[in-house]
Write a protein that holds these residues in place. Structure first.
Motif, short mmCIF file in Angstrom:
data_model
loop_
_atom_site.label_atom_id
_atom_site.label_comp_id
_atom_site.label_asym_id
_atom_site.label_seq_id
_atom_site.Cartn_x
_atom_site.Cartn_y
_atom_site.Cartn_z
N GLN A 1 8.76 -8.58 10.00
CA GLN A 1 8.21 -7.26 10.03
C GLN A 1 6.84 -7.54 10.48
O GLN A 1 6.20 -6.75 11.54
CB GLN A 1 8.36 -6.58 8.89
N ASP B 1 6.49 -8.16 14.37
CA ASP B 1 7.35 -7.25 15.12
C ASP B 1 8.41 -7.53 15.60
O ASP B 1 8.80 -7.30 16.93
CB ASP B 1 6.28 -6.73 16.10
N PRO C 1 13.70 -3.10 -1.04
CA PRO C 1 12.35 -2.66 -1.47
C PRO C 1 11.84 -1.64 -0.46
O PRO C 1 12.35 -1.48 0.65
CB PRO C 1 11.34 -3.93 -1.24
N SER C 2 11.11 -0.71 -0.90
CA SER C 2 10.93 0.56 -0.21
C SER C 2 10.33 0.20 1.26
O SER C 2 10.50 0.89 2.16
CB SER C 2 9.85 1.42 -1.13
N GLY C 3 9.35 -0.75 1.31
CA GLY C 3 8.96 -1.10 2.62
C GLY C 3 9.68 -1.67 3.46
O GLY C 3 9.47 -1.80 4.74
N LEU C 4 10.96 -1.81 3.17
CA LEU C 4 12.22 -2.45 4.08
C LEU C 4 13.21 -1.54 4.07
O LEU C 4 14.27 -1.89 4.68
CB LEU C 4 12.51 -3.82 3.56
N SER C 5 13.02 -0.43 3.47
CA SER C 5 14.37 0.49 3.49
C SER C 5 14.58 1.13 4.92
O SER C 5 15.75 1.40 4.75
CB SER C 5 13.98 1.56 2.38
N HIS C 6 14.03 0.95 5.73
CA HIS C 6 14.23 1.57 6.87
C HIS C 6 14.97 0.72 7.80
O HIS C 6 15.36 1.10 9.05
CB HIS C 6 12.85 1.91 7.73
N ARG D 1 9.86 -9.53 5.72
CA ARG D 1 8.19 -9.36 5.72
C ARG D 1 7.62 -10.04 6.63
O ARG D 1 6.97 -9.45 7.56
CB ARG D 1 7.62 -9.22 4.17
N ASP E 1 10.79 -11.94 1.41
CA ASP E 1 9.56 -12.55 2.33
C ASP E 1 10.08 -13.10 3.74
O ASP E 1 9.17 -12.80 4.47
CB ASP E 1 9.38 -14.00 1.41
#
Length: 124
Positions: free
Chosen positions: A78, A81, A96-101, A75, A72
């Motif tokens: 993120q 920014d 999680p995939s939305g944070l894999s970068h 995110r 959390d």
């Protein structure tokens, strides 16, 4: 290389880490590179409060804080920014995939190397 260039404002780096010695080493290394350290904090709710209410330029997050995951917080960073890195002993498949970068520094890591890497702007 340090964070601060001539005449620049010191960047504010949030450290979210529950292990005292790791947090202290990282805070000292970041300060030595010219950063203003926010925290360290070892609680996700406190970290979320700081993200919502403080100027933060970069952040370092441990994934697990006393059994609570920091996704959390990630995110929230993120959404604003704010560049950040995971500094963790967890494998990439936990993220999680939305944070894999998000870049990961695996524990044990050298705090000085991580601070210098952040100062180069790689995570910016």
């Amino acid at each position: 290389m340090t964070f601060v260039k001539s005449g620049d404002e010191r960047p504010r780096v949030l450290v979210v880490e529950d292990e005292y010695f790791i947090a202290d080493d990282l805070a000292q290394a970041l300060a030595a590179e010219g950063a203003e350290v926010i925290g360290p904090v070892g609680d996700p709710r406190e970290a979320l409060d700081l993200v919502a209410n403080e100027r933060i330029d970069r952040a370092v997050l441990d994934i697990n804080l006393h059994g609570e995951l920091v996704f959390d917080v990630a995110r929230a960073l993120q959404a604003r920014d704010i560049p950040f890195v995971f500094a963790t002993g967890y494998a990439a498949n936990v993220v999680p995939s939305g944070l894999s970068h998000v870049p990961r520094w695996e524990k044990p890591f050298d705090a000085i190397s991580l601070a210098r890497w952040l100062a180069t702007g790689v995570a910016a």
